[in-house]
Design an enzyme around this catalytic site. Structure first.
Site, PDB file in Angstrom:
ATOM      1  N   GLU A   1      91.255  20.659  31.279  1.00  0.00           N
ATOM      2  CA  GLU A   1      90.455  19.476  32.048  1.00  0.00           C
ATOM      3  C   GLU A   1      88.912  19.467  31.519  1.00  0.00           C
ATOM      4  O   GLU A   1      88.609  20.447  31.098  1.00  0.00           O
ATOM      5  CB  GLU A   1      90.704  19.488  33.447  1.00  0.00           C
ATOM      6  CG  GLU A   1      92.372  19.667  33.911  1.00  0.00           C
ATOM      7  CD  GLU A   1      92.686  19.129  35.278  1.00  0.00           C
ATOM      8  OE1 GLU A   1      92.112  19.886  36.155  1.00  0.00           O
ATOM      9  OE2 GLU A   1      93.157  18.053  35.602  1.00  0.00           O
TER      10      GLU A   1
ATOM     11  N   CYS B   1      90.968  28.104  42.738  1.00  0.00           N
ATOM     12  CA  CYS B   1      91.916  28.590  42.030  1.00  0.00           C
ATOM     13  C   CYS B   1      91.242  29.644  41.081  1.00  0.00           C
ATOM     14  O   CYS B   1      91.939  30.746  40.605  1.00  0.00           O
ATOM     15  CB  CYS B   1      92.597  27.412  41.087  1.00  0.00           C
ATOM     16  SG  CYS B   1      91.292  26.546  40.336  1.00  0.00           S
TER      17      CYS B   1
ATOM     18  N   GLU C   1      97.253  23.045  35.647  1.00  0.00           N
ATOM     19  CA  GLU C   1      96.209  23.778  36.233  1.00  0.00           C
ATOM     20  C   GLU C   1      96.757  24.565  37.374  1.00  0.00           C
ATOM     21  O   GLU C   1      96.894  24.139  38.284  1.00  0.00           O
ATOM     22  CB  GLU C   1      95.164  22.836  36.477  1.00  0.00           C
ATOM     23  CG  GLU C   1      94.553  21.999  35.579  1.00  0.00           C
ATOM     24  CD  GLU C   1      93.433  22.983  34.746  1.00  0.00           C
ATOM     25  OE1 GLU C   1      93.340  24.152  34.840  1.00  0.00           O
ATOM     26  OE2 GLU C   1      93.341  22.550  33.479  1.00  0.00           O
TER      27      GLU C   1
ATOM     28  N   ASN D   1      92.854  21.695  47.811  1.00  0.00           N
ATOM     29  CA  ASN D   1      91.472  22.348  47.674  1.00  0.00           C
ATOM     30  C   ASN D   1      90.485  21.288  47.564  1.00  0.00           C
ATOM     31  O   ASN D   1      89.209  21.246  47.964  1.00  0.00           O
ATOM     32  CB  ASN D   1      91.433  23.684  47.135  1.00  0.00           C
ATOM     33  CG  ASN D   1      91.748  23.481  45.648  1.00  0.00           C
ATOM     34  OD1 ASN D   1      92.224  22.500  45.225  1.00  0.00           O
ATOM     35  ND2 ASN D   1      91.349  24.684  45.096  1.00  0.00           N
TER      36      ASN D   1
END
Ligand code: NAD
Length: 485
Positions: A459, A285, A251, A154
């Site tokens: 992150e 997400c 993630e 994405n």
């Protein structure tokens, strides 16, 4: 004629493009037309070997440079990315189908932010001095070594930079494998790093499917794996990394709650729900796909939401007026259409959308279901498409319990004018990245990541440094050594 999106070669290793046509061909399909615009080849074992051995070797000298020197290179790369934002955004649109209106402001720009931010931090990564009377301990923050990054489809530019920038800032080298669906953008990141002065081999890109990812993850030379992907893939990669006792950042997916209390500003709440469900055609997400609306404002909220969703402009993603693009692939479109059918079958009330758009490409109309209940499939599973589920609630206690009743824990949001309640609710929600009167902001300065099945590690922000470095402690004795015998 070769399409402008076709890269010079499939992989980028040791500072240059590398090809091995013996690898399985991977077609790159432009989601807005279904046309094949490029081909790359999956990495053969020889390519994987070349990338890993090159990165392993290059890391040693890279880690010996000062943080200031490494940071300068990353910041130069950020400048180059910003200068080329338009071309990089066009490529991102070809890679993903996301409209240029989005890619111009969310992809290379976000990648550049990460390069600039971690470039700025690189020089300040220090240890501690711990006095112990005459003796002392000092600590050093050291690189992990060779890191593997594996991306989802994405945000191909952003993911390469969100992983590459902190890894390189800490003195690691990286081999990055983009998603096989979007193989183009990471190659540009690698090219730009070289142009900015990065030594050959510190950031390499290899293409391939899960098999290539698996070969990277299990290699004994690899010290860390950072994956962005789905929960099932995350479980496999985490297990494989554990075998080799490697560091991980995961993630993964989500089914995040967005809670709207009846005192909320309706237009802001509708805006949050739109950003949290329809940006990138829902392929985000952290999306707040379970929108819990307090009963008092339900119909007003739905009416305004339907009205504003009707303003979405579906069309040529290269036209800057287009605000809503296609699904990334035909397969993803079919998965999402399957969920829409499930929603209808299980009795949710369709407010708008609900079908494939009548045009070329893999477009699905932005879709809103109301009267969704907690047990419906569309309220439980990650759809990764433009399907918003609106659920009703009465009380704060009830909604917090229902919001937490999921295996996922990536994000959560709350809209209310009552700030005490806002902080209390967020405090009680099981999620890593949260929003008050907003949704889906992801500045590089803020930690990003999930709890529960949605992930491990963070992150961005200073937190990412901890996940790409380790601390060595050194005890220094100033006097004689006492021993029992
Ligand atoms: P995916 O899990 O299918 O693939 C992710 C990556 O893993 C791909 O590069 C794939 O080739 C690779 N892979 C697959 N099997 C592997 C294996 N056994 N070993 C090593 N690598 C392997 O995910 P996707 O369909 O590309 O992306 C969508 C998913 O990613 C969604 O679930 C979404 O929520 C999640 N996602 C999470 C974040 C986040 O930051 N939390 C961001 C974007 C997407």
């Amino acid at each position: 004629m070769t399409h402008p999106a076709q890269p010079k070669a499939s992989h980028f290793i040791n500072g240059e493009y590398v090809e091995d046509t013996a690898g399985t061909p991977i077609p790159v399909i432009y989601a807005a037309t279904g046309e094949q615009i490029a081909t790359v080849h999956a990495a053969t074992p020889a390519i994987v070997e070349q990338a890993l051995s090159t990165a392993k070797e290059a890391q040693k000298a890279w880690a010996k440079m000062t943080g200031t020197e490494r940071g300068r290179i990353l910041r130069r790369a950020a400048d180059i990315m910003r200068e080329r934002n338009h071309d990089l955004s066009v490529l991102e649109t070809y890679d993903t189908g996301k409209p240029l209106q989005e890619t111009l402001v969310a992809d290379a720009t976000s990648g550049a932010d990460a390069l600039e931010y971690f470039g700025g931090l690189a020089a300040s990564l220090t240890g501690e001095h711990i006095p112990l009377g005459e003796d002392w301990v000092y600590t050093k923050r050291e690189a992990l070594g060779l890191c593997v990054g594996i991306g989802a489809w994405n945000y191909p530019t952003q993911i390469a930079c969100w992983k590459g920038a902190p890894a390189l800032a800490c003195g690691n080298a990286m081999v990055f494998k983009p998603s096989e669906t979007t193989p183009l953008c990471a190659l540009k990141v690698a090219e730009i790093l070289i142009e900015a002065g990065a030594p050959a081999g510190v950031f390499n890109v290899v293409q391939g499917m899960g098999e290539v990812g698996g070969a990277l993850v299990t290699d004994p030379r690899v010290d860390k794996v950072s994956l962005t992907g789905s929960v099932p893939t995350g479980k496999k990669v985490y297990a494989a990394a554990a075998e080799g006792m490697k560091h991980v950042t995961m993630e993964l997916g989500g089914k995040s709650p967005l809670i709207i209390f009846d005192d909320a500003d309706i237009d802001n709440a509708v805006g949050g729900a739109i950003n949290g469900n329809f940006y990138s055609s829902g392929q985000v997400c952290s999306n707040g796909t379970r929108v819990f609306v307090q009963k008092g404002i339900k119909e007003k909220f739905l009416a305004r939401l339907a009205e504003r969703t009707g303003n979405a402009i579906l069309g040529d993603p290269m036209d800057e007026a287009t605000s809503f693009g296609p699904m990334v692939t035909e397969n993803q479109m079919n998965i999402v259409l399957g969920y829409i059918e499930k929603g209808k079958e299980e009795g949710a009330r369709l407010i708008c959308g609900g079908k494939r758009a009548d045009m070329d490409g893999y477009f699905i109309e932005p879709t809103v279901f109301a009267d969704v209940t907690d047990d419906m499939t569309i309220a439980r599973e990650e759809i990764f498409g433009p399907v918003m589920s609106v659920l009703d609630f009465d009380t704060e206690e009830e909604v917090v319990a229902r919001a937490n009743d999921t295996e996922f824990g990536l994000s959560a949001g709350v809209f209310t004018k009552d700030f005490t309640r806002a902080h209390r609710v967020i405090g009680n929600l099981e999620a890593g990245s949260c929003f008050i009167n907003s949704y889906n902001d992801a500045p590089v300065e803020a930690p990003f990541g999930g709890v529960k099945a949605s992930g491990v590690g963070r992150e961005n922000s200073k937190e990412a440094i901890k996940h790409f470095s380790q601390v060595k402690s050194v005890y220094v004795r100033m006097g004689d050594v006492e021993a029992a015998f």
